[in-house]
Design a protein around this motif. Structure first.
Motif, PDB file in Angstrom:
ATOM      1  N   SER A  69       1.168  -1.278   0.085  1.00 54.72           N
ATOM      2  CA  SER A  69      -0.489  -0.086   0.337  1.00 54.72           C
ATOM      3  C   SER A  69       0.734   1.222   0.261  1.00 54.72           C
ATOM      4  CB  SER A  69      -0.700   0.257   1.525  1.00 54.72           C
ATOM      5  OG  SER A  69      -0.128   0.114   2.474  1.00 54.72           O
ATOM      6  N   LEU A  70       1.825   0.787   1.286  1.00 56.74           N
ATOM      7  CA  LEU A  70       2.911   2.236   0.521  1.00 56.74           C
ATOM      8  C   LEU A  70       3.737   2.210  -0.560  1.00 56.74           C
ATOM      9  CD1 LEU A  70       4.456   4.561   2.353  1.00 56.74           C
ATOM     10  CD2 LEU A  70       6.282   3.195   3.039  1.00 56.74           C
ATOM     11  N   LYS A 124       2.358   2.081  -3.659  1.00 57.49           N
ATOM     12  CA  LYS A 124       0.865   2.131  -4.999  1.00 57.49           C
ATOM     13  C   LYS A 124       1.157   3.645  -4.311  1.00 57.49           C
ATOM     14  CE  LYS A 124      -1.555  -1.820  -5.020  1.00 57.49           C
ATOM     15  NZ  LYS A 124      -3.322  -2.305  -5.009  1.00 57.49           N
ATOM     16  N   GLU A 125       0.524   4.239  -2.582  1.00 56.76           N
ATOM     17  CA  GLU A 125       0.714   5.334  -2.787  1.00 56.76           C
ATOM     18  C   GLU A 125       1.991   6.157  -2.916  1.00 56.76           C
ATOM     19  OE1 GLU A 125       0.454   6.280   2.034  1.00 56.76           O
ATOM     20  OE2 GLU A 125      -1.299   4.684   1.563  1.00 56.76           O
TER      21      GLU A 125
END
Length: 343
Positions: free
Chosen positions: A11-12, A14-15
């Protein structure tokens, strides 16, 4: 725990995505956008194609430094045709003190001074190249890269120790039979390199006077040549020509003949063939593609913005107000009267 850690890391990442994807349902394609895209792709292809030829091309790099070599011998390569019989002509090389350095080993071959039609064609071609060289110095780079066959030398190269001196061609007969009309087929210093055309190659002097002096003042520049086809130590030279009639009664004194006075320069020139590295070609290619893509996008957006302003100002296109047709019956609900309300 490991799965949770992986999900957090994913998720990091992707950010941090700088190229988020837009769903296709939110993307609208237009005819103008497609036209601009075709123009951009065509320009990218053409510029990338031309850039590839630039990458394959080479250029000559010139570097100058002080010549520190004082022990090497200077080699002279000369092929000259004089309009006199061989037994009537003598050639020698003298130093600055007028001391003869060498006259042995020079070969004399009887030839016909007049050229054949094929030789005249080659001579005209050589003179044309010489004129081009005088007009455009960059053509010398083409000659450095080319491979041409030089003419055979009638006088073999002779190494000499002295850096300065002069070569002299004189006659051994009566002055009335002098004819120093000559043609320099080849004159060079140092190692012979096929494809190099020297300043005096193809020079032809015709005279009707028996007593005439031809002088060539030559400045020799040591040159190191490094190309993809040849690597050699040779010499370039510049020349100044002078000719005058010897007439002692008119005050024009001297000795009839052909004189070539040469002097070596203290500077040395290194000529090397350069090629664009692969990484620079890739960087330039990325710059072409990215630059055209960004520029066409900005131009397309700016033109669209101006078009919207004009259409909005003058009520054109999608901003044009819709006309109401009076023949269409408006369907409206009937109003309720008080009687109906009371009922």
């Amino acid at each position: 725990m490991r799965r949770l850690y992986r999900k957090k890391a994913l998720s990091l990442v992707k950010e941090l995505d700088a190229f988020p994807k837009v769903p296709e349902s939110y993307v609208e394609t237009t005819a103008t956008g497609g036209t601009v895209s075709l123009i951009a792709f065509t320009a990218m292809a053409l510029l990338a194609f031309f850039e590839f030829f630039v990458y394959r091309d080479t250029w000559m790099k010139y570097e100058y430094e002080v010549d520190k070599d004082f022990s090497s011998k200077l080699r002279i390569n000369i092929d000259i045709t004089v309009a006199m019989k061989c037994q009537h002509v003598g050639a020698d090389i003298l130093d600055l003190a007028e001391t003869m350095i060498t006259s042995n080993g020079i070969q004399y071959e009887p030839v016909i001074f007049e050229l054949t039609p094929q030789q005249k064609l080659w001579h005209r071609t050589l003179l044309l190249i010489q004129n081009r060289l005088r007009e455009e110095h960059s053509l010398q780079e083409v000659l450095y890269k080319s491979v041409l066959k030089g003419a055979p030398t009638a006088l073999p190269p002779r190494p000499i120790h002295h850096p300065r001196g002069h070569a002299h061609i004189a006659a051994f007969v009566s002055h009335d039979t002098y004819n120093f009309s000559h043609r320099i087929d080849h004159l060079s210093f140092g190692e012979e390199i096929p494809g190099i055309i020297n300043p005096l190659d193809g020079t032809e002097k015709i005279t009707s006077n028996h007593n005439e002096m031809f002088q060539y003042f030559i400045t020799v520049v040591p040159t190191k040549l490094h190309t993809s086809k040849v690597s050699a130590d040779t010499h370039q030279f510049s020349v100044t020509e002078r000719e005058r009639v010897i007439n002692h009664a008119a005050g024009s004194h001297g000795v009839s003949g052909i004189f070539m006075k040469y002097d070596t320069s203290s500077l040395m020139v290194t000529v090397s063939e350069q090629h664009m590295p692969l990484w620079q070609f890739l960087v330039r290619l990325c710059g072409i593609i990215g630059g055209i893509f960004s520029t066409t996008g900005m131009i397309h957006g700016f033109v669209g913005f101006c078009f919207d302003i004009v259409c909005c100002r003058f009520k054109l296109g999608p901003y044009k107000p819709r006309e109401v047709n009076p023949h269409v019956n408006n369907c409206a609900a009937p109003l309720l009267t008080d009687n109906h309300v009371q009922e």
